[in-house]
Design a protein around this motif. Sequence first.
Motif, PDB file in Angstrom:
ATOM      1  N   ASN A 162      49.783  -0.274 -32.255  1.00  0.00           N
ATOM      2  CA  ASN A 162      50.351  -1.608 -32.090  1.00  0.00           C
ATOM      3  C   ASN A 162      49.805  -2.350 -30.880  1.00  0.00           C
ATOM      4  O   ASN A 162      49.687  -3.579 -30.909  1.00  0.00           O
ATOM      5  CB  ASN A 162      51.878  -1.508 -32.032  1.00  0.00           C
ATOM      6  N   ILE A 163      49.462  -1.636 -29.820  1.00  0.00           N
ATOM      7  CA  ILE A 163      48.825  -2.292 -28.674  1.00  0.00           C
ATOM      8  C   ILE A 163      47.473  -2.869 -29.079  1.00  0.00           C
ATOM      9  O   ILE A 163      47.148  -4.026 -28.779  1.00  0.00           O
ATOM     10  CB  ILE A 163      48.664  -1.306 -27.489  1.00  0.00           C
ATOM     11  N   LYS A 164      46.690  -2.070 -29.802  1.00  0.00           N
ATOM     12  CA  LYS A 164      45.363  -2.550 -30.214  1.00  0.00           C
ATOM     13  C   LYS A 164      45.456  -3.675 -31.245  1.00  0.00           C
ATOM     14  O   LYS A 164      44.629  -4.592 -31.256  1.00  0.00           O
ATOM     15  CB  LYS A 164      44.524  -1.410 -30.771  1.00  0.00           C
ATOM     16  N   ASN A 165      46.458  -3.619 -32.110  1.00  0.00           N
ATOM     17  CA  ASN A 165      46.630  -4.705 -33.077  1.00  0.00           C
ATOM     18  C   ASN A 165      47.014  -6.013 -32.405  1.00  0.00           C
ATOM     19  O   ASN A 165      46.549  -7.094 -32.794  1.00  0.00           O
ATOM     20  CB  ASN A 165      47.703  -4.327 -34.113  1.00  0.00           C
ATOM     21  N   LYS A 166      47.850  -5.912 -31.389  1.00  0.00           N
ATOM     22  CA  LYS A 166      48.347  -7.128 -30.721  1.00  0.00           C
ATOM     23  C   LYS A 166      47.400  -7.614 -29.628  1.00  0.00           C
ATOM     24  O   LYS A 166      47.259  -8.820 -29.411  1.00  0.00           O
ATOM     25  CB  LYS A 166      49.738  -6.837 -30.133  1.00  0.00           C
ATOM     26  N   GLY A 196      39.008   1.293 -31.658  1.00  0.00           N
ATOM     27  CA  GLY A 196      38.490   1.017 -30.323  1.00  0.00           C
ATOM     28  C   GLY A 196      39.219   1.752 -29.218  1.00  0.00           C
ATOM     29  O   GLY A 196      39.074   1.416 -28.036  1.00  0.00           O
ATOM     30  N   VAL A 197      39.998   2.763 -29.587  1.00  0.00           N
ATOM     31  CA  VAL A 197      40.742   3.562 -28.610  1.00  0.00           C
ATOM     32  C   VAL A 197      39.889   4.729 -28.143  1.00  0.00           C
ATOM     33  O   VAL A 197      39.231   5.390 -28.956  1.00  0.00           O
ATOM     34  CB  VAL A 197      42.053   4.087 -29.234  1.00  0.00           C
ATOM     35  N   LYS A 198      39.886   4.988 -26.848  1.00  0.00           N
ATOM     36  CA  LYS A 198      39.182   6.152 -26.317  1.00  0.00           C
ATOM     37  C   LYS A 198      40.151   7.337 -26.335  1.00  0.00           C
ATOM     38  O   LYS A 198      41.123   7.374 -25.579  1.00  0.00           O
ATOM     39  CB  LYS A 198      38.689   5.897 -24.896  1.00  0.00           C
ATOM     40  N   THR A 199      39.911   8.281 -27.222  1.00  0.00           N
ATOM     41  CA  THR A 199      40.822   9.415 -27.381  1.00  0.00           C
ATOM     42  C   THR A 199      40.243  10.652 -26.700  1.00  0.00           C
ATOM     43  O   THR A 199      39.192  11.152 -27.090  1.00  0.00           O
ATOM     44  CB  THR A 199      41.068   9.718 -28.874  1.00  0.00           C
ATOM     45  N   ASN A 200      40.942  11.119 -25.686  1.00  0.00           N
ATOM     46  CA  ASN A 200      40.531  12.313 -24.942  1.00  0.00           C
ATOM     47  C   ASN A 200      41.441  13.473 -25.343  1.00  0.00           C
ATOM     48  O   ASN A 200      42.550  13.623 -24.827  1.00  0.00           O
ATOM     49  CB  ASN A 200      40.631  12.062 -23.434  1.00  0.00           C
TER      50      ASN A 200
END
Length: 443
Positions: A18-22, A70-74
Motif C-alpha cells: 500500500n505504501i508503494k501503491n500510494k 520497486g521494493v528492496k527486499t533484504n
Amino acid sequence: MKVIVVGCTHAGTASVVNIKNKYEDSEVVVYEKNDNLSFLSCGIALNVGKVIDTTEKLFYNSPEGLQKLGVKTNMKHEVLDIDFVNKKITVKNLLTDEVFEDNYDKLVLTLGSWPIVPKFEGGSLENILLCKNYDHAKEIIKRSENAENVVVIGAGYIGVELAEAFEMQGKNTTLIDAEERIMAKYLDKEFTDIAETEFKSKGVNVVLGQKVQKFNGVGNKVSEVVTDKGEYKADLVVMCIGFAPNTKLVKGKLDTLPNGAIIIDEYMRTSETDVFAAGDCCVVRYNPANDTRYIPLATNAVRMGTLIGNNIVNPTLKYMGTQGTSGIKIYEQCIASTGLTEEVAKNTTNYNVDSVILTDNHRPEFMPDFEPATIKLVFDKDTRRVLGGQIISKLDLTQYMNTLSVVIQNNMTIEELAMTDFFFQPHFNKPWSLLNTVALQAL
C-alpha cells in the motif's frame, strides 16, 4: 521519502504494497529474518491433513513480487538495534555475518509474534515442534510421516485444527490443555461441548484441566508427555500454547503493554515520531469491551498494515478497532464467533452481562431439507448493547457472525438488531433471520 519495514509477514506485506501503491516514488526497504514472506500459518493444519497438497500454496506474495513493485527486499537480514533519535537501524546479514547501518525517514515495525514456549524439563528433545512459519510447517509434515502417537499441547484454534488433521491421517492423537474447555477464549461451553464431542467420537484423546510438567525421552527423542495428572505417549509433540509479541528489539524504547505489545494510536503511530507499527506485535482497540487488548489475528494484521500505507505521510484513515471475529470448521461443525463470549465478558468487564441461546432450522421446514443451527447472543442488560455472539451448524452459516461484527462495531442494541431488515427467501432463510430471532428472544 525512505521507508524501512522491519518484518514482513501479513502486516508488513500489506504495508509495503500500500505504501508503494500510494507513494510510487518512495524508497521502501524491507528487512526480514526469514527467507520468505506472507506465509499463511492458519493453513498449516490443512496442509497436514492433505486438504492442501503443498505447503508452498500458503504464500500469497514473495520477495520477487515485492521487488516488481520497486521494493528492496533484504531476506535473511536481522535488525539488531534501532536508534530512534538519529533514525538509524543496525542490521546483520545472516548469510555473511556482515553488520551495517541504514537510515530511514519513516520506520514501520511489523515484528509479528512468536509461540510461547515455557521451559519444560526435556524440552530440547527431538520431535518437539512449534507451529508458526513455513519451516515449522515442513518439519511437522516431515516428522509426522513416521509418528504413531502425536500430542498437541494447546487447544486454541491452531491446536484443535492440528489435532483434527493428525487424527484424519490415522495418528493416535492427544490434545492437552490446562483450561477445562477447548477454545475457551472464543466460545462458551454450549459450543465447546459440541466440538469436544466431535473429537471424542473420532477417537481423539481430549485431555483438559491438565498442565504439562515435562517430557520424557528415549535416547534423544521424545517418548512421553507428563502432566500434573497423567502420562501420554508421544512420538511427536506440537506446541500450540499461544503467541506473544516479538518485540524484544524495542523493549524499553517504545510504549508497550506489560506483555510487550506496542501501543499505537488510531493512525498506527507509536510513541516515537515517524515510527509506525502493525500486526501481531501491537495492541488493538477491542470494541466490545471498549478497551485495548492483545489479539493476534491475520485479519487485524492486514487491515493495520493497509492503514499504515494510508497514514505514513499524513493521518488520514482511522483504525476502526476489532471485534476479534473468527471462525473454524471442526469435522462437520461450522463454528464462528465475534466479540465477547459470556464467560469472558463476565470475567474481564464490568458490564451487566446477559445472554440468550437459540436453536432453530436455518430455513423453512416446508423445504426439502433444512439444517438446525445454534446461535447465542451476549449483551449488556443496562445499555442493551450487543457484546458478542456465536453460531454452530453443520451448514456453513458463519457469515452471520460477520454481520454481527458490524452490529457490535456500531454499538447497536438488541432492540435494533431484532428489527433490522434482512431479506427472506426460502432457499436461504426464514422470514425472521436467525439474528432477528435470537435478538427477539433477548427481548
